[in-house]
Design a protein around this motif. Structure first.
Motif, short mmCIF file in Angstrom:
data_model
loop_
_atom_site.label_atom_id
_atom_site.label_comp_id
_atom_site.label_asym_id
_atom_site.label_seq_id
_atom_site.Cartn_x
_atom_site.Cartn_y
_atom_site.Cartn_z
N GLN A 56 34.71 58.04 55.25
CA GLN A 56 36.05 57.59 55.62
C GLN A 56 35.99 56.36 56.52
O GLN A 56 36.79 55.43 56.38
N ILE A 57 35.06 56.37 57.47
CA ILE A 57 34.92 55.24 58.39
C ILE A 57 34.65 53.96 57.62
O ILE A 57 35.27 52.91 57.87
N ALA A 58 33.70 54.02 56.67
CA ALA A 58 33.36 52.83 55.88
C ALA A 58 34.56 52.34 55.07
O ALA A 58 34.86 51.15 55.03
N GLY A 59 35.25 53.27 54.41
CA GLY A 59 36.41 52.89 53.61
C GLY A 59 37.54 52.34 54.47
O GLY A 59 38.19 51.35 54.09
N ALA A 60 37.77 52.96 55.63
CA ALA A 60 38.85 52.51 56.51
C ALA A 60 38.57 51.14 57.09
O ALA A 60 39.48 50.31 57.22
N MET A 61 37.32 50.84 57.42
CA MET A 61 36.98 49.52 57.93
C MET A 61 37.25 48.45 56.90
O MET A 61 37.82 47.39 57.21
N LEU A 62 36.87 48.73 55.65
CA LEU A 62 37.12 47.76 54.59
C LEU A 62 38.61 47.59 54.32
O LEU A 62 39.11 46.46 54.19
N GLY A 63 39.34 48.71 54.26
CA GLY A 63 40.77 48.64 54.00
C GLY A 63 41.53 47.91 55.09
O GLY A 63 42.39 47.07 54.82
N ALA A 64 41.21 48.20 56.36
CA ALA A 64 41.89 47.54 57.48
C ALA A 64 41.58 46.05 57.50
O ALA A 64 42.46 45.23 57.80
#
Length: 252
Positions: free
Chosen positions: A213-221
């Motif tokens: 989730q952290i990796a996906g959230a960093m990319l999305g943000a």
């Protein structure tokens, strides 16, 4: 105890990454992770609890990413975050005591209305507009209402925060998204505290999914911060519509 094969574990990790990416931009990450957790063999209560574990990581990462870009001032928002955490915990505590079937029936209609609002409302961009509520009134009314719903049911909470920030607080779309993630994190954290007592989350699995989730959230943000409303609005329309369709499908 579920039989967690390597294939199933990788599927859960991939779902968490996708959920973190989508949720950081438009919300609705639970649409991806919750069905996959139940597909893996978790009971509904355990799936909800484990979903809160991994969801906290994604929402927290997105909130910090937006704050680092100057889109939300954490020092000025901590009171709203505390209110959201308390209301989210309250909703989770009462999840078995309050009948929610009536709300589930009207929720698809509300979500479709939100999708139509963001799809066709003219002038929705990243510029702030006239606010209808002061920050204090917004924090004492809209915030606990949505946070309580987040703890009680969950799906669609991000969209409700978004429309509140845009229509009542007068925020532009990107700024509203940033503040939504902060309150999502707070209400998720409060809900997790309550679910941890009764839902028996699978902590190791939840933390492993949280890393994805952290990796996906960093990319999305990062993408949302660069592109703004041109990315957020279409994805918000899609996630609200998909969530509404899924809820309707469950009722058939």
């Amino acid at each position: 105890m579920i039989d967690l094969t390597l294939d199933l574990f990788l599927l859960l990790i991939a779902a968490a990454f996708a959920a973190g990416f989508v949720d950081a931009i438009a919300g609705g990450g639970g649409l991806i992770t919750l069905p996959v957790l139940m597909l893996a063999g978790l009971s509904p209560a355990q799936a909800l609890a484990t979903n809160k574990v991994q969801g906290v990581f994604g929402a927290g990462t997105a909130a910090l990413s937006y704050a680092a870009r100057g889109l939300v001032d954490l020092r000025s928002q901590w009171r709203s975050a505390l209110i959201a955490a308390a209301a989210g915990a309250g909703g989770a505590v009462l999840v078995s005591a309050i009948p929610t079937e009536g709300l589930r029936l009207i929720l698809p209609v509300i979500l479709i209305g939100i999708a139509l609002f963001f799809a066709f409302k003219p002038g929705l961009d990243d510029l702030d507009r006239t606010r209808r509520l002061t920050p204090a009134v917004f924090a004492l009314t809209a915030v606990p209402f949505v946070a309580f719903y987040d703890g009680l049911i969950g799906p669609g909470a991000g969209a409700f925060y978004m429309i509140g920030f845009v229509t009542l607080a007068g925020y532009g779309v990107l700024k509203a998204t940033a503040h939504t993630k902060l309150l999502n994190f707070a209400s998720n954290l409060g809900g997790l505290g309550a679910f941890a007592l009764v839902g028996q989350p699978l902590w190791i699995l939840g933390i492993a999914m949280g890393a994805a989730q952290i990796a996906g959230a960093m990319l999305g943000a990062r993408l949302a911060s660069r592109i703004g409303a041109r990315l957020i609005k279409p994805l918000l329309v899609v996630t609200s519509t998909v969530l509404a369709c899924r809820l309707i499908w469950q009722m058939i």
